[in-house]
Motif scaffolding. Structure first.
Motif, PDB file in Angstrom:
ATOM      1  N   LYS A  32     -23.402  22.024   0.644  1.00 21.96           N
ATOM      2  CA  LYS A  32     -24.047  21.353   1.773  1.00 21.96           C
ATOM      3  C   LYS A  32     -23.144  21.315   2.997  1.00 21.96           C
ATOM      4  N   ASN A  33     -21.867  21.257   2.811  1.00 20.60           N
ATOM      5  CA  ASN A  33     -20.938  21.183   3.925  1.00 20.60           C
ATOM      6  C   ASN A  33     -19.917  22.310   3.811  1.00 20.60           C
ATOM      7  N   VAL A  34     -20.272  23.432   4.324  1.00 16.83           N
ATOM      8  CA  VAL A  34     -19.374  24.576   4.281  1.00 16.83           C
ATOM      9  C   VAL A  34     -18.828  24.796   5.682  1.00 16.83           C
ATOM     10  N   GLU A  35     -17.524  24.694   5.838  1.00 15.63           N
ATOM     11  CA  GLU A  35     -16.916  24.841   7.142  1.00 15.63           C
ATOM     12  C   GLU A  35     -16.877  26.315   7.556  1.00 15.63           C
ATOM     13  N   ASN A  36     -16.682  27.191   6.598  1.00 17.18           N
ATOM     14  CA  ASN A  36     -16.538  28.603   6.884  1.00 17.18           C
ATOM     15  C   ASN A  36     -17.917  29.251   6.998  1.00 17.18           C
ATOM     16  N   LEU A  37     -18.276  29.646   8.208  1.00 18.38           N
ATOM     17  CA  LEU A  37     -19.600  30.220   8.439  1.00 18.38           C
ATOM     18  C   LEU A  37     -19.781  31.514   7.662  1.00 18.38           C
ATOM     19  N   ARG A  38     -18.730  32.310   7.605  1.00 22.76           N
ATOM     20  CA  ARG A  38     -18.793  33.569   6.871  1.00 22.76           C
ATOM     21  C   ARG A  38     -19.092  33.319   5.396  1.00 22.76           C
ATOM     22  N   GLU A  39     -18.422  32.337   4.831  1.00 22.56           N
ATOM     23  CA  GLU A  39     -18.641  32.016   3.416  1.00 22.56           C
ATOM     24  C   GLU A  39     -20.079  31.549   3.182  1.00 22.56           C
ATOM     25  N   LEU A  40     -20.578  30.748   4.089  1.00 21.23           N
ATOM     26  CA  LEU A  40     -21.955  30.257   3.956  1.00 21.23           C
ATOM     27  C   LEU A  40     -22.950  31.415   3.945  1.00 21.23           C
ATOM     28  N   LEU A  41     -22.771  32.372   4.836  1.00 21.38           N
ATOM     29  CA  LEU A  41     -23.705  33.488   4.929  1.00 21.38           C
ATOM     30  C   LEU A  41     -23.595  34.417   3.720  1.00 21.38           C
ATOM     31  N   TYR A  42     -22.377  34.648   3.250  1.00 21.20           N
ATOM     32  CA  TYR A  42     -22.234  35.488   2.064  1.00 21.20           C
ATOM     33  C   TYR A  42     -22.856  34.821   0.839  1.00 21.20           C
ATOM     34  N   ARG A  43     -22.701  33.540   0.734  1.00 19.46           N
ATOM     35  CA  ARG A  43     -23.309  32.823  -0.382  1.00 19.46           C
ATOM     36  C   ARG A  43     -24.834  32.838  -0.257  1.00 19.46           C
ATOM     37  N   ALA A  44     -25.302  32.730   0.959  1.00 21.30           N
ATOM     38  CA  ALA A  44     -26.755  32.769   1.181  1.00 21.30           C
ATOM     39  C   ALA A  44     -27.317  34.114   0.750  1.00 21.30           C
ATOM     40  N   GLN A  45     -26.600  35.175   1.022  1.00 20.70           N
ATOM     41  CA  GLN A  45     -27.071  36.505   0.646  1.00 20.70           C
ATOM     42  C   GLN A  45     -27.199  36.661  -0.870  1.00 20.70           C
ATOM     43  N   SER A  46     -26.329  35.995  -1.601  1.00 23.40           N
ATOM     44  CA  SER A  46     -26.354  36.127  -3.061  1.00 23.40           C
ATOM     45  C   SER A  46     -27.312  35.146  -3.722  1.00 23.40           C
ATOM     46  N   GLU A  47     -27.910  34.254  -2.942  1.00 28.89           N
ATOM     47  CA  GLU A  47     -28.822  33.245  -3.488  1.00 28.89           C
ATOM     48  C   GLU A  47     -30.183  33.858  -3.796  1.00 28.89           C
ATOM     49  N   SER A  48     -30.655  33.690  -5.031  1.00 29.73           N
ATOM     50  CA  SER A  48     -31.952  34.250  -5.417  1.00 29.73           C
ATOM     51  C   SER A  48     -33.107  33.288  -5.181  1.00 29.73           C
ATOM     52  N   ASN A  49     -32.827  32.001  -5.080  1.00 34.18           N
ATOM     53  CA  ASN A  49     -33.864  31.017  -4.786  1.00 34.18           C
ATOM     54  C   ASN A  49     -34.258  31.156  -3.316  1.00 34.18           C
ATOM     55  N   PRO A  50     -35.496  31.559  -3.016  1.00 30.66           N
ATOM     56  CA  PRO A  50     -35.856  31.821  -1.620  1.00 30.66           C
ATOM     57  C   PRO A  50     -35.786  30.591  -0.732  1.00 30.66           C
ATOM     58  N   ILE A  51     -36.035  29.412  -1.297  1.00 28.98           N
ATOM     59  CA  ILE A  51     -35.965  28.195  -0.486  1.00 28.98           C
ATOM     60  C   ILE A  51     -34.535  27.948  -0.041  1.00 28.98           C
ATOM     61  N   LEU A  52     -33.623  28.002  -1.001  1.00 27.81           N
ATOM     62  CA  LEU A  52     -32.221  27.798  -0.661  1.00 27.81           C
ATOM     63  C   LEU A  52     -31.697  28.918   0.229  1.00 27.81           C
ATOM     64  N   ARG A  53     -32.125  30.126  -0.036  1.00 27.60           N
ATOM     65  CA  ARG A  53     -31.636  31.274   0.728  1.00 27.60           C
ATOM     66  C   ARG A  53     -31.984  31.138   2.206  1.00 27.60           C
ATOM     67  N   TYR A  54     -33.278  30.918   2.501  1.00 27.48           N
ATOM     68  CA  TYR A  54     -33.688  30.871   3.904  1.00 27.48           C
ATOM     69  C   TYR A  54     -33.232  29.587   4.582  1.00 27.48           C
ATOM     70  N   ALA A  55     -33.140  28.500   3.812  1.00 31.93           N
ATOM     71  CA  ALA A  55     -32.606  27.267   4.386  1.00 31.93           C
ATOM     72  C   ALA A  55     -31.153  27.461   4.793  1.00 31.93           C
ATOM     73  N   SER A  56     -30.394  28.181   3.987  1.00 31.16           N
ATOM     74  CA  SER A  56     -28.986  28.414   4.285  1.00 31.16           C
ATOM     75  C   SER A  56     -28.821  29.323   5.503  1.00 31.16           C
ATOM     76  N   PHE A  57     -29.647  30.377   5.575  1.00 34.10           N
ATOM     77  CA  PHE A  57     -29.593  31.233   6.759  1.00 34.10           C
ATOM     78  C   PHE A  57     -29.978  30.452   8.013  1.00 34.10           C
ATOM     79  N   ALA A  58     -30.991  29.624   7.910  1.00 36.00           N
ATOM     80  CA  ALA A  58     -31.409  28.822   9.059  1.00 36.00           C
ATOM     81  C   ALA A  58     -30.295  27.870   9.492  1.00 36.00           C
TER      82      ALA A  58
END
Length: 452
Positions: free
Chosen positions: A92-118
């Motif tokens: 929920k609180n990721v300071e590193n934007l790069r890390e957040l986006l890479y984790r979002a890419q690997s997320e298979s849950n579409p809700i979590l994935r698009y919420a993270s990208f947003a």
């Protein structure tokens, strides 16, 4: 090909049409949504444009954005396996934007994935753009990542649309770059529509401006519907302008059904009115068919309502074909009634061919029923080619009869070659038509699925 010796069936009241004797069956449809907002490779331009324009209006694209729910206090303590799964989730609180986006890419849950990208893109700016683009470079610039790139380009357009467009041209070419640029223009027009419009109207954009207008109008309408409407109504063109009216209609519809229908009725250009009526009928006919039917009834004899009637018949018949057919049967004779009955019978024949056949048998024969007979024969041919052929022969319009006989005959030949070979010499069909029936084209995967 011309018929040679086929005798016309009786076409008066009480005409005895061929009956369809098959067990009652139910065919389940499979809906597939194809197309894409962005295409990263060169394709045939006409087919790509048509598919993209149709998707823009008929289906639209909505971002799937959600939030990760917290565990209620009363919930049991998660197991070690659950904890391991939680560790894979986006923090929920990721300071590193790069890390957040890479984790979002690997997320298979579409809700979590698009919420993270947003979440990652909501504060996109010049300072973090390079870091964000670095992570996007690992994702193909194509349909499979349409939503992620739409968010990126929309956000980028809020502060640097020109460079966002140049990025699209670097990542793709031809139509692919054009569709991506439309995504930039949607974001740009939501902030500064006049500057976005000026860019679209540059001489070097001639040709692709028809694609760009879809992003421009969508973004502009979300900001200033009246100004966007004035722009659309000032354009010269054909189908693409009608589809832009569909975008406006979708925006007006957000204000409520009454407002949207009043707006559609107020349009004076028939082609624009037809587009608005069609768009509203697609939007409401499946979930609120009776409300749509009440509104359309007053317009049943108007040419601008024909496509809307067709849409209503298709969607209403998916859930209640008998109510739909009774509605259309009571309308004044005309093209609207004809197209509505045709659409209902087309779906009804797939679900309950016996009931649909009985209804047709009770109707007075005539040209206004020919379209329904054609779609019924086509649907029945997938189960009983011989019975379907009798229905095809009963069509009164010679041209439609010929095309239906060809289609039904080819389907019958695929199922039962021997029976068709026995029937053809006595059929009265021309030698040319017989040859066509004996050589049915191979169906592709999509045709096989869509006919179920």
């Amino acid at each position: 090909f011309v018929r040679e010796n086929i005798q016309n069936q009786g076409r008066g009241k009480g005409m005895k049409k061929p009956s369809f004797r098959l067990p009652l069956f139910v065919l389940m449809g499979v809906g597939l949504f194809l197309g894409g907002y962005y295409q990263g490779t060169k394709q045939d331009e006409d087919s790509v444009i048509e598919r993209a324009l149709n998707q823009e209006i008929e289906d639209g694209t909505e971002d799937a954005i959600g939030t990760e729910a917290s565990t209620p206090p009363s919930s049991p303590r998660p197991s070690q396996t659950d904890q391991l799964e939680d560790d894979k989730r986006i923090p929920k609180n990721v300071e590193n934007l790069r890390e957040l986006l890479y984790r979002a890419q690997s997320e298979s849950n579409p809700i979590l994935r698009y919420a993270s990208f947003a979440k990652a893109l909501e504060n996109l700016n010049d300072n973090n753009l390079e870091e964000v683009l670095e992570t996007f470079e690992t994702m193909p610039f194509g349909f499979e990542h349409m939503q992620e790139y739409r968010m990126l380009l929309y956000a980028w357009a809020q502060f640097d649309p020109i460079n966002a467009i140049e990025y699209c041209n670097r990542r793709a070419s031809g139509m692919g770059a054009g569709f991506a640029t439309a995504g930039v223009l949607e974001g740009w027009a939501s902030r500064d529509p006049l500057q976005a419009k000026a860019w679209v109207e540059r001489r070097e954009n001639a040709g692709l401006d028809k694609i760009y207008n879809f992003g421009l109008v969508r973004g502009w309408a979300s900001r200033d519907l009246n100004a966007a409407s004035d722009y659309v109504f000032s354009l010269e063109g054909g189908k693409e302008v009608e589809k832009l009216v569909g975008i406006l209609t979708e925006e007006v519809n957000k204000q409520g059904f009454a407002t949207a229908t009043n707006w559609a009725e107020s349009l004076t250009e028939e082609q624009f009115k037809e587009s608005a009526f069609s768009s509203l009928s697609k939007r409401h006919s499946r979930d609120n068919p009776k409300k749509m039917a009440r509104w359309l009834e007053a317009h049943a004899e108007e040419n601008y309502a024909i496509q809307a009637m067709d849409n209503l018949g298709k969607r209403w018949s998916e859930t209640d074909p008998e109510a739909a057919i009774n509605y259309f049967a009571d309308l004044p004779p005309g093209k609207g009634q004809e197209m509505g009955i045709k659409s209902v019978v087309g779906n009804w024949a797939k679900e309950d061919p016996l009931a649909a056949g009985e209804w047709l048998n009770e109707r007075e024969a005539g040209p206004e029923l020919d379209s329904a007979l054609s779609v019924y024969a086509s649907a029945v041919s997938r189960k009983d080619g011989a019975a379907a052929m009798e229905w095809a022969i009963s069509i009164s319009d010679e041209k439609l009869q010929e095309s239906t006989i060809r289609k039904v005959g080819q389907e019958w030949y695929r199922q039962d070659k021997d029976s068709v070979e026995t029937w053809l010499p006595e059929s009265g069909l021309s030698q040319g038509m017989q040859k066509v029936i004996r050589n049915p084209p191979k169906k592709n995967w999509w045709q096989s699925i869509s006919e179920r």
